[in-house]
Design a protein around this motif. Structure first.
Motif, short mmCIF file in Angstrom:
data_model
loop_
_atom_site.label_atom_id
_atom_site.label_comp_id
_atom_site.label_asym_id
_atom_site.label_seq_id
_atom_site.Cartn_x
_atom_site.Cartn_y
_atom_site.Cartn_z
N GLY A 132 50.01 52.12 23.56
CA GLY A 132 49.96 52.71 22.22
C GLY A 132 48.74 53.58 21.96
O GLY A 132 48.75 54.41 21.09
N GLU A 133 47.65 53.35 22.71
CA GLU A 133 46.43 54.11 22.49
C GLU A 133 46.37 55.42 23.26
O GLU A 133 45.41 56.17 23.16
N ILE A 134 47.39 55.70 24.06
CA ILE A 134 47.39 56.92 24.86
C ILE A 134 47.52 58.14 23.96
O ILE A 134 48.26 58.14 22.98
N GLU A 135 46.76 59.17 24.31
CA GLU A 135 46.84 60.42 23.55
C GLU A 135 48.20 61.05 23.71
O GLU A 135 48.66 61.26 24.83
N LEU A 136 48.86 61.38 22.59
CA LEU A 136 50.17 62.01 22.67
C LEU A 136 50.04 63.51 22.91
O LEU A 136 50.95 64.12 23.45
N PHE A 137 48.91 64.09 22.52
CA PHE A 137 48.75 65.53 22.62
C PHE A 137 47.56 65.85 23.50
O PHE A 137 46.64 65.08 23.64
N ILE B 292 57.55 54.32 41.34
CA ILE B 292 57.20 55.13 40.16
C ILE B 292 56.58 54.23 39.10
O ILE B 292 57.24 53.36 38.53
N ASP B 293 55.31 54.45 38.83
CA ASP B 293 54.61 53.64 37.82
C ASP B 293 54.63 54.39 36.49
O ASP B 293 53.89 55.35 36.29
N PHE B 294 55.50 53.94 35.59
CA PHE B 294 55.65 54.63 34.31
C PHE B 294 54.37 54.58 33.46
O PHE B 294 54.08 55.51 32.71
N SER B 295 53.60 53.52 33.59
CA SER B 295 52.38 53.45 32.79
C SER B 295 51.40 54.55 33.20
O SER B 295 50.71 55.13 32.36
N LYS B 296 51.37 54.87 34.50
CA LYS B 296 50.51 55.97 34.97
C LYS B 296 51.05 57.32 34.52
O LYS B 296 50.29 58.22 34.17
N ILE B 297 52.37 57.44 34.56
CA ILE B 297 52.99 58.70 34.12
C ILE B 297 52.70 58.92 32.63
O ILE B 297 52.32 60.03 32.21
N CYS B 298 52.88 57.87 31.85
CA CYS B 298 52.66 58.00 30.41
C CYS B 298 51.20 58.31 30.08
O CYS B 298 50.90 58.99 29.09
N ALA B 299 50.29 57.81 30.90
CA ALA B 299 48.87 58.05 30.66
C ALA B 299 48.47 59.47 31.04
O ALA B 299 47.39 59.94 30.63
N THR B 300 49.31 60.18 31.78
CA THR B 300 48.96 61.51 32.30
C THR B 300 49.70 62.62 31.58
O THR B 300 49.15 63.70 31.34
N ILE B 301 50.96 62.37 31.22
CA ILE B 301 51.82 63.43 30.66
C ILE B 301 51.91 63.28 29.15
O ILE B 301 52.30 62.21 28.65
N ASN B 302 51.57 64.33 28.43
CA ASN B 302 51.60 64.26 26.96
C ASN B 302 52.90 64.84 26.40
O ASN B 302 53.74 65.35 27.14
N ILE B 303 53.02 64.76 25.09
CA ILE B 303 54.28 65.16 24.45
C ILE B 303 54.56 66.66 24.59
O ILE B 303 55.71 67.08 24.66
N GLU B 304 53.50 67.46 24.68
CA GLU B 304 53.70 68.89 24.85
C GLU B 304 54.40 69.19 26.17
O GLU B 304 55.30 70.04 26.25
N GLU B 305 53.98 68.48 27.23
CA GLU B 305 54.63 68.65 28.54
C GLU B 305 56.07 68.16 28.52
O GLU B 305 56.95 68.75 29.16
N LEU B 306 56.30 67.12 27.75
CA LEU B 306 57.67 66.59 27.64
C LEU B 306 58.57 67.58 26.92
O LEU B 306 59.73 67.79 27.30
#
Length: 502
Positions: A497-502, A455-469
């Motif tokens: 840090g530069e990943i889109e949150l929304f 499980i690569d968390f950096s890939k997950i974080c780059a794909t899933i935004n806060i709305e999905e969370l």
């Protein structure tokens, strides 16, 4: 003790054996010159295989009683019954061999406990390294060993192997032949209901494998239902050198290396003494006896069956922990925890009966799977025995570390927010779908450290935004807790840090 249990066998009913042989003849169009059954039992498979009318039949069987029954049932000059141990018999070299049968469905440790002689010499046949060779990874299935041995012996020939086995065994064999570059034309799995055929609870199949002397190395294995052999269920296979339970599933690519290190829970192999419940103001062990020991060494315990809710902070089970780290000398307990030391010594005979090699030359009352990580205050865990991914955040309100047993896997954290965020990410539909494509649900332990470490968390974080969370929080029955600040702190772990949150 029955011989059936000692030899680990389940005799195939003749009607089902005949069904398998007809399938091989009529559907697979096989015309073998030689038929071999390496563990022929009372001979039902051999008898059914007479429909091929080949010139040579070999049946190997260790049990002399079965050999006698087999010979009586098969009064045919073409059939040779050999009363030998398969692991010691020199197999016949021949072309166009069909190998059929139903090898013992039992693993080597179970047979050892039964003092059975139906065992191969104790070698590390998968060439496992380090601790894998000492623990469950080397606790192989006898059926798997037999089929692997047959593949090695008939490698680079046109032999066909058609054997009944557990689905997990068939999956392991497919992975192994790909891993070591065994040439083969086709590998297929046909599942069936073992309860109907053998009256046992097991995920079973017919493994069909066509070997070849050509340089053919398929990377897929089709799975069908034996009663509907033309309807594809799924395809096991490799993508970019990594194994997937079903390569036909379209999922997000979260494959890589996990930023957090997954750990397995503690192992002690002495549940009656080490595992406790709290009743009527007292700790009681598995023998329902009151246990009066220093509470600094008693911790809440979570098992796979307890991992149901997304947040777990109340407990019914407890466990005694004798060490802070692997290999720690436990002799100090005599002075630092005299009541515990007395309790352990009163039950020393039970500790002495532990079979696992991990306790050889270990300190008295030693455990396994223990370390600094075991004492993290917050853990995100999953039950290794689960069939579907479900992650929980566990912690104790009194800040005492919570232990998990060795059927569980976890990652540990020092603070709640980080642990909570990781748990929510792992429980998103996209993360669970990815994991579902990796696991083999029919296996006894679908989730392993090896699977979870992909499980690569950096890939997950780059794909899933806060709305999905936030939607995931709601789906889990949780009130919204995540906000931009908490998520930003989590993303900073991966320099995201530069990943889109929304």
């Amino acid at each position: 003790m029955t011989s059936k249990k000692i030899y680990g066998d389940y005799q195939t009913p003749f009607k089902f054996a005949l069904k398998v042989c007809k399938f091989l003849k009529e559907q697979k169009k096989l015309k073998p010159a030689t038929i071999l059954e390496p563990t022929c039992g009372i001979g039902n498979f051999l008898k059914a295989s007479l429909i091929f009318d080949t010139e040579k039949y070999y049946g190997i069987e260790i049990n002399p009683v079965y050999c006698k029954i087999c010979a009586e049932n098969l009064s045919n000059d073409k059939v040779r019954i050999i009363n030998e141990n398969f692991f010691e018999y020199q197999l016949p070299k021949a072309e166009n061999v069909l190998i059929i049968g139903n090898p013992p469905w039992i693993n080597n440790s179970e047979l050892s406990k039964l003092n059975s002689n139906n065992l191969p010499s104790k070698t590390n046949f998968k060439n496992l390294r380090g601790i894998d060779a000492l623990t469950g990874a080397s606790n192989f299935d006898i059926c798997e060993y037999i089929i692997e041995s047959l593949i090695n012996f008939y490698r680079n020939t046109n032999a066909v192997i058609a054997m009944l086995c557990k689905i997990s065994v068939a999956k392991n064999i497919f992975q192994d032949i790909v891993r070591v570059n065994v040439p083969f034309k086709s590998c297929e799995i046909f599942t069936f209901d073992a309860n109907k055929i053998f009256e046992i609870s097991a995920d079973a199949c017919l493994l069909y494998l066509e070997l070849t002397d050509e340089n053919i190395f398929p990377a897929t294995c089709a799975v069908y239902d034996f009663d509907a052999p033309h309807t594809l269920k799924k395809i096991l296979g490799y993508r970019n050198g990594k194994f997937y339970n079903d390569i036909s599933i379209s999922t997000c690519d979260f494959d890589g290396k996990c930023f957090f290190e997954w750990r397995q829970g503690i192992k002690h192999d002495c549940a009656k003494i080490m595992e406790l419940t709290f009743k009527d103001g007292f700790f009681k062990n598995g023998e329902n006896k009151i246990v009066d020991v220093e509470e600094d060494f008693i911790f809440p315990l979570v098992k796979s069956s307890n991992i149901k809710n997304p947040i777990i902070k109340s407990f019914s089970k407890y466990v005694i922990v004798t060490q802070k780290f692997l290999g720690e000398n436990t002799a100090h307990l005599k002075f630092t925890a005299p009541k515990l030391w007395d309790y352990l010594n009163q039950n020393a005979d039970l500790f002495g009966k532990r079979k696992s090699k991990i306790y050889t030359n270990a300190p008295q009352f030693a455990m396994f799977g223990i370390g600094e990580y075991s004492y993290k205050p917050y853990k995100v865990c999953i039950g290794g025995l689960n069939k579907t991914p479900k992650f929980s955040l566990i912690f104790s309100s009194d800040e005492k570390p919570v232990m998990l047993d060795d059927t569980c896997y976890f990652i540990g954290f020092e603070n709640y927010d980080t642990a909570y965020t990781a748990m929510i990410y792992l429980n998103t539909d996209k993360a669970k779908s990815f994991l579902q494509s990796l696991i083999f649900a029919e296996a006894k332990r679908p989730f392993t450290k090896k699977i979870l470490s992909r499980i690569d968390f950096s890939k997950i974080c780059a794909t899933i935004n806060i709305e999905e969370l936030i939607l995931t929080e709601s789906a889990l029955g949780l009130e919204n807790y995540l906000d931009e600040n908490i998520l930003s702190e989590f993303l900073n772990l991966f320099n995201c840090g530069e990943i889109e949150l929304f």
